[in-house]
Scaffold this active site. Structure first.
Site, PDB file in Angstrom:
ATOM      1  NE  ARG A  78      -4.831   0.072  -1.714  1.00 49.80           N
ATOM      2  CZ  ARG A  78      -3.712  -0.430  -2.198  1.00 49.80           C
ATOM      3  NH1 ARG A  78      -2.864  -1.059  -1.394  1.00 49.80           N
ATOM      4  NH2 ARG A  78      -3.417  -0.304  -3.473  1.00 49.80           N
ATOM      5  CG  HIS A  96      -3.599  -5.677  -0.803  1.00 56.24           C
ATOM      6  ND1 HIS A  96      -3.357  -6.353  -1.980  1.00 56.24           N
ATOM      7  CD2 HIS A  96      -3.074  -4.437  -0.976  1.00 56.24           C
ATOM      8  CE1 HIS A  96      -2.722  -5.557  -2.836  1.00 56.24           C
ATOM      9  NE2 HIS A  96      -2.532  -4.396  -2.245  1.00 56.24           N
ATOM     10  CG  HIS A  98      -7.005  -4.084  -2.549  1.00 57.20           C
ATOM     11  ND1 HIS A  98      -8.128  -3.777  -3.289  1.00 57.20           N
ATOM     12  CD2 HIS A  98      -5.991  -3.365  -3.094  1.00 57.20           C
ATOM     13  CE1 HIS A  98      -7.797  -2.922  -4.253  1.00 57.20           C
ATOM     14  NE2 HIS A  98      -6.511  -2.653  -4.145  1.00 57.20           N
ATOM     15  NE  ARG A 149       0.930  -1.318   0.632  1.00 53.63           N
ATOM     16  CZ  ARG A 149       0.360  -1.254  -0.583  1.00 53.63           C
ATOM     17  NH1 ARG A 149       0.632  -0.252  -1.390  1.00 53.63           N
ATOM     18  NH2 ARG A 149      -0.483  -2.178  -0.961  1.00 53.63           N
ATOM     19  CD  GLU A 190      -3.013   3.343  -7.530  1.00 55.87           C
ATOM     20  OE1 GLU A 190      -2.488   3.170  -6.406  1.00 55.87           O
ATOM     21  OE2 GLU A 190      -2.799   2.592  -8.497  1.00 55.87           O
TER      22      GLU A 190
END
Length: 541
Positions: A291, A352, A245, A387, A130
């Site tokens: 992100r 998100h 997100h 994060r 990811e």
């Protein structure tokens, strides 16, 4: 100057409530709350767990992508630490990150032993990739990892005689005796009230994405736990750091449905509706950038072409890969008439994850004795300003366990009578569509922010009521949500730089002088605490 004044109570009158005593009270029934309850019960504590909805309803259960853990021979916890520190943009607490990364591998093996059906390659975990990760380290159960983990935890909780669960239970106020938290005032689904008194309370009530309207979160994720903690006098930190997100699909009924980061990890590409691939020109990591970077890239692309979405294209991948890795996504999109095997998916950024929250140490202890916090409601410092993907469920498990163990150590301590809650007069009017009104205000604290918009949002929120009739559960929710919204907006206004999930158009650069945590506490001026630089040994093995 007190930036966000708050009365000690949300109540316009005091409800009749009966008392119940327990060793540990856990507010929240997602992965963090359930893990904390199990850890406390394993040490002999009697535990009450409050679920805001029914037991399986939580952001944890909705989590798709997976859990990060250094399990591949080419990986290590030290590399996981380094990736997390990079994503956190200088605001991570190095000790918290080390605890997260080094405890992760054993936790994954423990979950597998409990029956969580993680995907395998022969006798090894199948590891996904990811954005922001330099190695394949995402342990997953298709695209429904959160549900698989939550289900396993629920089964263990239900089998534990020392744990009692109240579903459809709304915690409204934390109860204090002096500076100490001694439980909570709770409204049950029947309308009855309880004072649940305990020497230790674990706050695990989740984040605040639903403040923004379009979100990947549950509708109950309104930051109510943060509001209660702030009113009680606990420190809250880094609330300006909200992660949006980049790839959320708006369903036909207007709800947000997350398209997991793993879709880009497996090769998904982003295009504008006109067919232009834009991320390589925006960042060399393209679709696999962190992100916040991908979110801003999408916002820039939408602004450039005057559209409200971009397209996430998986159609160049094999149908077998798409069906195997993303069965939940395929089923949900097809129900709306979109087949991701044959057509790109319309997506846009949506609220998100909240990196900030109630400030804690590595055991989940807050600034108030007797109060612990874990999961998204907490700010351990593990995420810093942004994060890293798939560190959220991991944080719930690592720090939920730590908080539960620390709370269980309070077992046997006397619980003094709580201080009387003051009755607050009615002030202001609640908008009829308060959720829609709140979402409109919170656009000022969205992916792109400006001081003028933040000041206007703070002024608008100041007109909202600060108390509610205890018979009106919806109004109680709205008042707590509005207080958390004010804390987020105020924190974003204070930070005059851009960093991680916080981007100020009027201050577009990061400023080393702002490598500090924003700490707010009731009745005191804001505090800016320097972050501690990680030791070199933590950055790699």
């Amino acid at each position: 100057m007190q930036l966000v004044p708050a009365p000690r109570s949300v109540l316009q009158s005091l409800p009749l409530a009966r008392d119940r005593y327990v060793d540990v009270l856990v507010i929240g029934a997602g992965a963090a709350g359930l893990t904390a309850a199990l850890a406390a019960a394993a040490r002999g504590a009697r535990v009450f767990v409050l679920a805001r909805g029914s037991l399986p309803e939580s952001n944890s259960a909705w989590a798709q992508g997976g859990i990060a853990a250094a399990l591949d021979p080419s990986d290590s916890p030290g590399i996981h630490v380094a990736d997390t520190l990079t994503a956190g943009a200088g605001l991570c607490d190095a000790a918290a990150v080390a605890a997260l990364a080094y405890e992760a591998p054993a936790l994954m093996r423990e979950l597998a032993a409990l029956g969580v059906p993680f995907e395998r390659d022969a006798d090894q975990f199948a590891l996904g990739l990811e954005g922001g990760h330099s190695r394949r380290r995402i342990v997953h159960v298709g695209d429904a990892t959160g549900w698989a983990v939550t289900r396993a935890l629920i089964e263990r909780v239900r089998a534990m005689p020392l744990i009692t669960v109240y579903e459809q239970a709304q915690a409204v106020e934390l109860l204090t005796a002096g500076e100490r938290v001694v439980g909570a005032l709770v409204r049950l689904a029947s309308g009855a009230w309880l004072r649940l008194l305990a020497p230790a309370t674990v706050l695990a009530s989740g984040g605040a994405g639903a403040l923004y309207g379009l979100t990947s979160n549950q509708p109950t994720a309104l930051g109510e736990g943060i509001a209660m903690a702030y009113r009680a006098g606990a420190e809250v930190a880094d609330l300006e750091f909200v992660q949006f997100h980049p790839t959320v699909y708006r369903t036909r009924d207007g709800q947000g449905f997350l398209i997991t980061e793993a879709a880009r990890g497996e090769g998904g590409l982003l295009y504008t509706p006109s067919g232009r691939r834009f991320m390589p020109a925006y960042d060399p990591r393209a679709e696999l950038a962190p992100r916040d970077v991908v979110t801003r890239g999408i916002v820039a692309a939408m602004q450039a072409e005057g559209c409200d979405h971009v397209l996430l294209d998986l159609t160049h991948l094999s149908p077998e890969l798409i069906e195997h890795h993303f069965p939940t996504i395929c089923a949900r999109l097809r129900a709306d008439g979109v087949d991701p095997v044959r057509a790109p998916i319309p997506v846009a950024p949506a609220a998100h994850y909240l990196m900030g929250g109630v400030r804690t140490d590595l055991s989940g202890a807050t600034s108030l004795p007797g109060l612990f916090a874990a999961g998204e409601v907490a700010c351990t410092g593990v995420h810093g300003a942004n994060r890293l993907a798939s560190n959220s469920l991991l944080e719930c498990l690592v720090f939920g366990r730590r908080a539960g163990e620390a709370a269980a150590a309070y077992r046997g301590r006397a619980v003094p009578p709580p201080d009387p809650l003051p009755v607050m007069p009615a002030t202001g009017l609640l908008p009829a569509d308060w959720r829609g009104a709140l979402a409109a205000i919170m656009r000022a604290a969205g992916p792109l922010r400006h001081g003028d918009g933040l000041r206007a949002a703070l002024a608008a929120l100041a007109a909202w009521p600060a108390s509610a009739d205890p018979a009106d559960a919806e109004a109680l929710t709205a008042v707590n949500a509005a207080l958390t919204a004010r804390l987020i907006v105020a924190s974003a206004l204070l930070r005059t730089e851009s960093r991680g999930g916080h981007f100020r158009q009027d201050y577009p650069q990061s400023d080393e002088a702002w490598r500090k945590h924003t700490i707010l506490c009731r009745d005191t001026p804001p505090v800016f605490a320097p972050t501690i630089a990680p030791e070199p040994a933590l950055a790699a093995d």
